[in-house]
Design an enzyme around this catalytic site. Sequence first.
Site, PDB file in Angstrom:
ATOM      1  N   ASP A 138     -10.228 111.360  42.008  1.00 47.00           N
ATOM      2  CA  ASP A 138      -8.827 111.169  42.368  1.00 47.00           C
ATOM      3  C   ASP A 138      -8.749 109.932  43.252  1.00 47.00           C
ATOM      4  O   ASP A 138      -9.757 109.247  43.475  1.00 47.00           O
ATOM      5  CB  ASP A 138      -8.259 112.411  43.083  1.00 47.00           C
ATOM      6  CG  ASP A 138      -6.771 112.614  42.791  1.00 47.00           C
ATOM      7  OD1 ASP A 138      -5.999 111.648  42.928  1.00 47.00           O
ATOM      8  OD2 ASP A 138      -6.377 113.744  42.440  1.00 47.00           O
ATOM      9  N   GLY A 164     -11.005 106.613  42.973  1.00 44.76           N
ATOM     10  CA  GLY A 164     -10.768 105.545  42.017  1.00 44.76           C
ATOM     11  C   GLY A 164      -9.379 105.629  41.420  1.00 44.76           C
ATOM     12  O   GLY A 164      -8.495 106.306  41.955  1.00 44.76           O
ATOM     13  N   HIS A 190       1.687 115.372  32.302  1.00 46.48           N
ATOM     14  CA  HIS A 190       3.148 115.376  32.168  1.00 46.48           C
ATOM     15  C   HIS A 190       3.837 114.462  33.180  1.00 46.48           C
ATOM     16  O   HIS A 190       5.037 114.229  33.082  1.00 46.48           O
ATOM     17  CB  HIS A 190       3.714 116.801  32.248  1.00 46.48           C
ATOM     18  CG  HIS A 190       3.528 117.480  33.567  1.00 46.48           C
ATOM     19  ND1 HIS A 190       3.080 118.764  33.686  1.00 46.48           N
ATOM     20  CD2 HIS A 190       3.735 117.070  34.840  1.00 46.48           C
ATOM     21  CE1 HIS A 190       3.023 119.119  34.952  1.00 46.48           C
ATOM     22  NE2 HIS A 190       3.417 118.095  35.671  1.00 46.48           N
TER      23      HIS A 190
END
Length: 366
Positions: free
Chosen positions: A230, A256, A276
């Site tokens: 993350d 990253g 989403h």
Amino acid sequence: MTSQADAVTWPMYGHDDMPGSDAITLHHGTNAPAPVRMYEMLYSSLVSQLLVAVADIGVADAFGSHEEICHVDELARRTGSDAAALYRALRALASVGVFTEVAPRTFRLTPLAATLRSDEHGSMRDLARYVGLPERQRAFGALAHSIRTGQPSFDQVHGTNWWTYFGARPELSALFNRAMGTMARMVNSATLESHDLSDARRLVDVGGGKGLLVSTLLRQYPELTAVVFDLPAVVTEAAEVIAAEGLQDRAECIGGDFFVSVPAGGDVYVLSWTIHDWDDKDAIAILRNIRAAMRDDGQLIIIDEVLPEGDAPHFGKFEDIVMLSLLNGHVRTEPEFVRLFEAAGLRHKETRGTPAPTSVIVAVPA
């Protein structure tokens, strides 16, 4: 004022097919006149607003235990609230199963109310406070802009996009991350019970947040190792969560940008409650980077809502409106997922429904 001639008789019926009826039980149902049903639907948002308010005030926490019976005057003293106003709020919520009035002006927690306690396993308090953020509510109030233009009303109201706005406000980002952690506990672990990972050896959770899903999976599968991937600021918290679980020897936390690359070498990649958020162009870019990092015998597991066709009710159809208002993403049907996979060098293998609103969508290299 409504004259007697114009007055509508409001009979008492069941209430089975109104959106949100699983959580909200009002007094009039499918046989009531359409204006009556519309009236109730227009006011149903007050249930959400009351839940946000009592979560923010900490009413559920004010009960000493799940079993304590407490007079509203004492609850008001413990929460610094006005007793008369608090009674009106709890009376309304008790009518829909949140709290119960066991004697005049005296309440007890119900299972629904208990989910708003901070110390409850699977606590929804942070999620409730996040849902009620004024920044979100103002965007929803401008939803007509999104419908007219196809663009997020959040940007129009706040003058910048969601990610930039929250990135500049650490206190909101922290609440957002805690709320998403709630979703991870509630949805992800239950969803993955339907998918066996006993053959996996190295799992990469892309957009893995605070590492809650990875922690759950590492406890469930002793032979598994994992990567939480993350943003750098997020994985710092993930490392703390994983260390607190004593799992640091089996997990890496790597910071990253998944639009640039993702860690290579995993035989299972997971995208949970993430895809989403993005439009098709960005979603394909993320999926292509995962495909480039994935082993040829690997698989991608997406945990997300899959919309049914037609009028069939599904929570994701309203989550999709959240995406319309706040971000550029959308909740997808299975054929839409198939098209994303094909554009990214992947092949749809299966979609499994679960008891949760989410499904498990599995893709493999094409």
